[in-house]
Design an enzyme around this catalytic site. Sequence first.
Site, PDB file in Angstrom:
ATOM      1  N   ASP A   8       0.913  -1.053   0.192  1.00 58.33           N
ATOM      2  CA  ASP A   8       0.206  -0.071   0.164  1.00 58.33           C
ATOM      3  C   ASP A   8       0.612   1.424  -0.115  1.00 58.33           C
ATOM      4  O   ASP A   8       2.006   1.342   0.966  1.00 58.33           O
ATOM      5  CB  ASP A   8      -1.342  -0.139   1.337  1.00 58.33           C
ATOM      6  CG  ASP A   8      -1.816  -1.395   1.187  1.00 58.33           C
ATOM      7  OD1 ASP A   8      -1.935  -1.233   0.292  1.00 58.33           O
ATOM      8  OD2 ASP A   8      -2.591  -1.585   2.611  1.00 58.33           O
ATOM      9  N   ASP A 129     -14.969  -3.318  -1.793  1.00 55.36           N
ATOM     10  CA  ASP A 129     -14.835  -3.222  -0.232  1.00 55.36           C
ATOM     11  C   ASP A 129     -16.152  -2.442   0.882  1.00 55.36           C
ATOM     12  O   ASP A 129     -16.905  -2.139   0.374  1.00 55.36           O
ATOM     13  CB  ASP A 129     -14.152  -1.594  -0.508  1.00 55.36           C
ATOM     14  CG  ASP A 129     -12.932  -2.092  -1.124  1.00 55.36           C
ATOM     15  OD1 ASP A 129     -12.268  -2.595  -1.229  1.00 55.36           O
ATOM     16  OD2 ASP A 129     -12.257  -0.751  -1.833  1.00 55.36           O
TER      17      ASP A 129
END
Length: 241
Positions: A8, A129
């Site tokens: 990330d 998500d």
Amino acid sequence: MILFPAIDLKDGACVRLKRGLMETATVFNDSPAAQARTFAEAGFAWLHCIDLNGAFAGSSVNAGAVRAIRNTVDLKMELGGGIRDMAGIEFWLAAGIDRVILGTVAAKNPALVKEAAKAFPGRIVVGADAKGGRIATQGWAETAEMTPIDLGRRFEDAGVAAILYTDVDRDGLLGGVNVAATAALARAVKIPVIASGGVSGLSDIAALIGADEPNIEGVVIGRALYDGRIDAKEALAISRS
């Protein structure tokens, strides 16, 4: 089962967040390319990369770091975060990214996702998500009314490569992957499902395999790899058993 080690990106560094909150960022490596090399040497076949700044900005921000990763390792790579138009999709696929993850745009502009999946079969991943069981968008800052199953069914026959299901409420907290919700999604759609969020140990990988749901394609592993809770070689051995 495919194991996807996560990189990330925030401000050019490799970080991990808790529940997707930028202020909780912990920097694990100032060189994402070096981190990618570590994962390659450990034996992983894929990388899961998210441009966190891009997810909030709505366009790619950490492009330099992504290019550095791509130039450093030969692993297959999927990328998400701020990719919200055809130009962005085409740019990254042409740049050597194997699969592009479309999250916010999947909820807000499904026609674009279907167009991209038709143009690039097997190279588009839908990001599902979820916060409180509902789809989260805009870097997880907003929540829609639909569920991951609703979103998945929207693209049932579109030709997308996979659905990336992330339980935002568990992400980065090492509390265990949501096996039940992942398996329920995998049963509800024909599209392969990748689990993400909360992986804390080898038992999570074993639990996903133990769910005996062939439509679960893989799992993203983040913080547990970085802090040593999961040994890469042991994890890969379990995934191949």
